[in-house]
Design a protein around this motif. Structure first.
Motif, PDB file in Angstrom:
ATOM      1  N   TYR A 187       0.953  -1.311   0.098  1.00 38.64           N
ATOM      2  CA  TYR A 187       0.191   0.014  -0.159  1.00 38.64           C
ATOM      3  C   TYR A 187       0.679   1.414  -0.012  1.00 38.64           C
ATOM      4  CZ  TYR A 187      -3.797  -3.379   0.730  1.00 38.64           C
ATOM      5  OH  TYR A 187      -4.394  -4.478   0.657  1.00 38.64           O
ATOM      6  N   ASP A 188       2.230   1.161  -0.148  1.00 40.69           N
ATOM      7  CA  ASP A 188       3.176   2.319  -0.297  1.00 40.69           C
ATOM      8  C   ASP A 188       3.416   2.226  -1.643  1.00 40.69           C
ATOM      9  OD1 ASP A 188       5.168   4.002  -0.350  1.00 40.69           O
ATOM     10  OD2 ASP A 188       6.180   3.351   1.531  1.00 40.69           O
ATOM     11  N   GLY A 275      -5.460   2.743  -5.872  1.00 36.94           N
ATOM     12  CA  GLY A 275      -6.344   3.518  -4.940  1.00 36.94           C
ATOM     13  C   GLY A 275      -6.762   4.896  -5.518  1.00 36.94           C
ATOM     14  N   LYS A 276      -6.215   5.363  -6.635  1.00 37.11           N
ATOM     15  CA  LYS A 276      -6.978   6.565  -7.069  1.00 37.11           C
ATOM     16  C   LYS A 276      -7.155   6.500  -8.602  1.00 37.11           C
ATOM     17  CE  LYS A 276      -4.126   9.339  -3.887  1.00 37.11           C
ATOM     18  NZ  LYS A 276      -2.910  10.397  -3.827  1.00 37.11           N
ATOM     19  N   SER A 278     -10.365   6.906 -11.714  1.00 42.67           N
ATOM     20  CA  SER A 278     -11.562   6.190 -11.976  1.00 42.67           C
ATOM     21  C   SER A 278     -11.638   4.822 -11.912  1.00 42.67           C
ATOM     22  CB  SER A 278     -12.156   6.642 -13.367  1.00 42.67           C
ATOM     23  OG  SER A 278     -11.230   5.796 -14.237  1.00 42.67           O
ATOM     24  N   ILE A 279     -12.813   4.298 -11.655  1.00 41.31           N
ATOM     25  CA  ILE A 279     -12.895   2.756 -11.400  1.00 41.31           C
ATOM     26  C   ILE A 279     -12.438   2.008 -12.612  1.00 41.31           C
ATOM     27  CG2 ILE A 279     -14.690   0.909 -11.113  1.00 41.31           C
ATOM     28  CD1 ILE A 279     -16.465   2.815  -9.521  1.00 41.31           C
ATOM     29  N   LYS A 280     -12.679   2.783 -13.756  1.00 40.19           N
ATOM     30  CA  LYS A 280     -12.333   1.940 -15.054  1.00 40.19           C
ATOM     31  C   LYS A 280     -10.749   1.783 -15.084  1.00 40.19           C
ATOM     32  CE  LYS A 280     -12.432   2.107 -20.149  1.00 40.19           C
ATOM     33  NZ  LYS A 280     -12.869   2.940 -21.404  1.00 40.19           N
ATOM     34  N   SER A 281     -10.153   3.037 -14.555  1.00 40.18           N
ATOM     35  CA  SER A 281      -8.557   2.889 -14.930  1.00 40.18           C
ATOM     36  C   SER A 281      -7.961   2.026 -13.597  1.00 40.18           C
ATOM     37  CB  SER A 281      -8.105   4.405 -14.413  1.00 40.18           C
ATOM     38  OG  SER A 281      -8.445   4.894 -13.251  1.00 40.18           O
ATOM     39  N   ARG A 282      -8.694   1.920 -12.481  1.00 41.70           N
ATOM     40  CA  ARG A 282      -8.150   1.146 -11.523  1.00 41.70           C
ATOM     41  C   ARG A 282      -8.409  -0.435 -11.966  1.00 41.70           C
ATOM     42  NH1 ARG A 282     -10.788   2.881  -5.984  1.00 41.70           N
ATOM     43  NH2 ARG A 282      -9.345   1.127  -5.139  1.00 41.70           N
ATOM     44  N   ALA A 283      -9.474  -0.649 -12.578  1.00 39.69           N
ATOM     45  CA  ALA A 283      -9.710  -2.166 -13.030  1.00 39.69           C
ATOM     46  C   ALA A 283      -8.856  -2.471 -13.955  1.00 39.69           C
ATOM     47  CB  ALA A 283     -11.246  -2.218 -13.369  1.00 39.69           C
ATOM     48  N   LEU A 284      -8.478  -1.532 -15.026  1.00 41.62           N
ATOM     49  CA  LEU A 284      -7.699  -1.939 -16.113  1.00 41.62           C
ATOM     50  C   LEU A 284      -6.337  -2.041 -15.515  1.00 41.62           C
ATOM     51  CD1 LEU A 284      -8.729   0.354 -18.758  1.00 41.62           C
ATOM     52  CD2 LEU A 284      -9.000  -2.015 -18.809  1.00 41.62           C
ATOM     53  N   TYR A 285      -5.724  -1.259 -14.758  1.00 41.96           N
ATOM     54  CA  TYR A 285      -4.670  -1.162 -13.959  1.00 41.96           C
ATOM     55  C   TYR A 285      -4.213  -2.777 -13.160  1.00 41.96           C
ATOM     56  CZ  TYR A 285      -1.270  -0.946 -10.024  1.00 41.96           C
ATOM     57  OH  TYR A 285      -0.172  -0.949  -9.093  1.00 41.96           O
ATOM     58  N   ALA A 286      -5.559  -3.043 -12.284  1.00 42.71           N
ATOM     59  CA  ALA A 286      -5.536  -4.346 -11.743  1.00 42.71           C
ATOM     60  C   ALA A 286      -5.206  -5.686 -12.627  1.00 42.71           C
ATOM     61  CB  ALA A 286      -6.685  -4.505 -10.769  1.00 42.71           C
ATOM     62  N   GLU A 350      -7.584  -4.516  -5.183  1.00 43.69           N
ATOM     63  CA  GLU A 350      -7.622  -3.053  -5.532  1.00 43.69           C
ATOM     64  C   GLU A 350      -8.866  -2.474  -5.023  1.00 43.69           C
ATOM     65  OE1 GLU A 350      -6.662   0.578  -6.807  1.00 43.69           O
ATOM     66  OE2 GLU A 350      -5.417  -1.066  -6.941  1.00 43.69           O
ATOM     67  N   PHE A 351      -9.967  -3.217  -5.083  1.00 42.19           N
ATOM     68  CA  PHE A 351     -11.480  -2.609  -4.563  1.00 42.19           C
ATOM     69  C   PHE A 351     -12.018  -2.982  -3.142  1.00 42.19           C
ATOM     70  CE2 PHE A 351     -11.233  -2.199  -9.198  1.00 42.19           C
ATOM     71  CZ  PHE A 351     -11.575  -0.894  -9.343  1.00 42.19           C
ATOM     72  N   LEU A 352     -11.421  -4.175  -2.842  1.00 46.61           N
ATOM     73  CA  LEU A 352     -12.080  -4.787  -1.551  1.00 46.61           C
ATOM     74  C   LEU A 352     -11.060  -4.768  -0.236  1.00 46.61           C
ATOM     75  CD1 LEU A 352     -14.393  -7.597  -3.112  1.00 46.61           C
ATOM     76  CD2 LEU A 352     -14.939  -5.322  -2.506  1.00 46.61           C
ATOM     77  N   LEU A 353      -9.990  -5.198  -0.311  1.00 47.72           N
ATOM     78  CA  LEU A 353      -9.060  -5.786   0.692  1.00 47.72           C
ATOM     79  C   LEU A 353      -8.554  -4.661   1.602  1.00 47.72           C
ATOM     80  CD1 LEU A 353      -7.331  -8.956  -0.603  1.00 47.72           C
ATOM     81  CD2 LEU A 353      -9.629  -8.726   0.318  1.00 47.72           C
TER      82      LEU A 353
END
Length: 367
Positions: A187-188, A275-276, A278-286, A350-353
């Protein structure tokens, strides 16, 4: 035979990955290049000049640390730069960067700090506010110093072995709801890399964790319930064979994908929380983290370690799966299912833990 069981096995493998949380890597799209090594004939710098940081006994018991390295525009370390730390209530300290361009400010109480760096022929630059928690070790984003003909940067560094041990210590404290290991989430965003020794030790810690044995037991039970690999038979004997095969999969995948190959290719086996955005950008990253990752030097590159680990473990499974299920299809389907499971696990991380993970709530994602 194997193909018809594939959906069940994909679910089983994905569930296993979530429970043990030890199958992740991470790419860093904006990670910085590591500084070059100091020149061997460079002169010794002046001794560090620092004022002691006053601290109460309570603050000393929970002292934090801020560390980094000064480099120039070409990545070479800079000796003799003046590094000043200002903090709460007028607390301040100053150091001269050493032969390796390094500085370390230990023994810091919790509070807001700022780093200012100046060098000969360079203008000064500041880090901005640094929120340091009690007992926290912080590394900083790069700071650009304007110089004649280029820029100088401040990058995360320090004693590599000490920082690597700290990263392992941080990882093993992370558990979902205080129970399920979440060792391979960072998370860092600017966390320093782990050395090969710590990669092997962290992999071993995950394998011997009690939750890992429970996860394997669940996989074997699900396979027996669905009669996957019927050649193993039923009853205690069939369950034992399925358990042994599932454990062999876990051991080979963990050692190869999170220790052996990361050590060979100098890649980080962790997933770095974004963690930052849009939802789409974070999902694609993950999802992309299953096939791209951060190298130990901070470069964005193909995730050779995880992908090769998945397919190598799948190839080894030909040694112990039933004769009727062996062959190229076993390797392909197991390798692809593990890679797909990694992507699903990344999305969950990315979204839950984070809210459920101990020692993660005060950490930072992408700056």
């Amino acid at each position: 035979m194997f193909t018809s069981a594939y959906p069940a096995r994909l679910f089983v493998f994905s569930a296993s990955i979530l429970l043990s949380s030890t199958n992740l890597l991470q790419p860093a799209a904006h990670a910085q290049e590591s500084p070059a090594l100091a020149l061997p004939n460079a002169p010794e710098p002046e001794q560090s000049v620092a004022q002691s940081v006053p601290a109460t006994p309570q603050q000393a018991a929970a002292a934090g640390k801020i560390t980094g390295t000064i480099v120039d525009a070409d990545g070479a370390v800079v000796q003799g730069a003046h590094v000043e730390l200002t903090g709460p209530s007028g607390v301040s300290a100053a150091q001269i960067s050493g032969r390796d361009g390094q500085y370390v400010f230990p023994g810091l109480p919790a509070g807001d700090y700022e780093i200012t760096v100046t060098g000969k022929g360079m203008s000064s630059a500041a880090s901005g506010d640094i929120a340091l928690g009690a007992g926290e070790y912080r590394t900083l984003p790069n700071i650009a110093l304007v110089v004649s003909g280029g820029v100088t940067s401040v990058t995360v560094s320090g004693d590599k072995e000490e920082l690597s041990r700290e990263q392992e210590h941080i990882a093993v404290q992370q558990r979902v709801i205080g129970v399920i290991p979440n060792f391979y989430s960072s998370y860092d965003w600017n966390a320093p890399p782990m050395l090969a020794k710590q990669k092997f030790q962290l992999s071993a810690r995950g394998l011997i964790d009690p939750v890992s044995f429970l996860a394997v037991a669940g996989i074997a039970g699900a396979e027996q319930n669905r009669n996957i690999f019927p050649s193993y038979g039923g009853g205690i004997e069939g369950y034992g064979k399925r358990y042994g095969a599932a454990m062999a999969n876990r051991v080979s995948g963990a050692l190869l994908g999170r220790a052996v190959y990361p050590a060979i290719f100098h890649q980080d086996p962790r997933y770095f929380y974004k963690g930052k955005g849009s939802i789409k950008s974070r999902a694609l990253y993950a999802i992309s983290a299953a096939v791209m990752t951060r190298s130990d030097s901070g470069r964005w590159e193909p995730n050779y370690s995880q992908v090769l680990g998945n397919f190598s473990a799948a190839a080894l499974s030909n040694l112990y799966y039933p004769q009727a299920d062996r062959g190229g299809s076993l390797v392909l389907l197991n390798g692809l299912s593990e890679t797909g499971g990694n992507a699903v696990s990344n999305l969950i991380r990315e979204f839950l833990l984070k809210p459920l993970t101990s020692h993660a709530n005060n950490a930072n994602g992408q700056p």
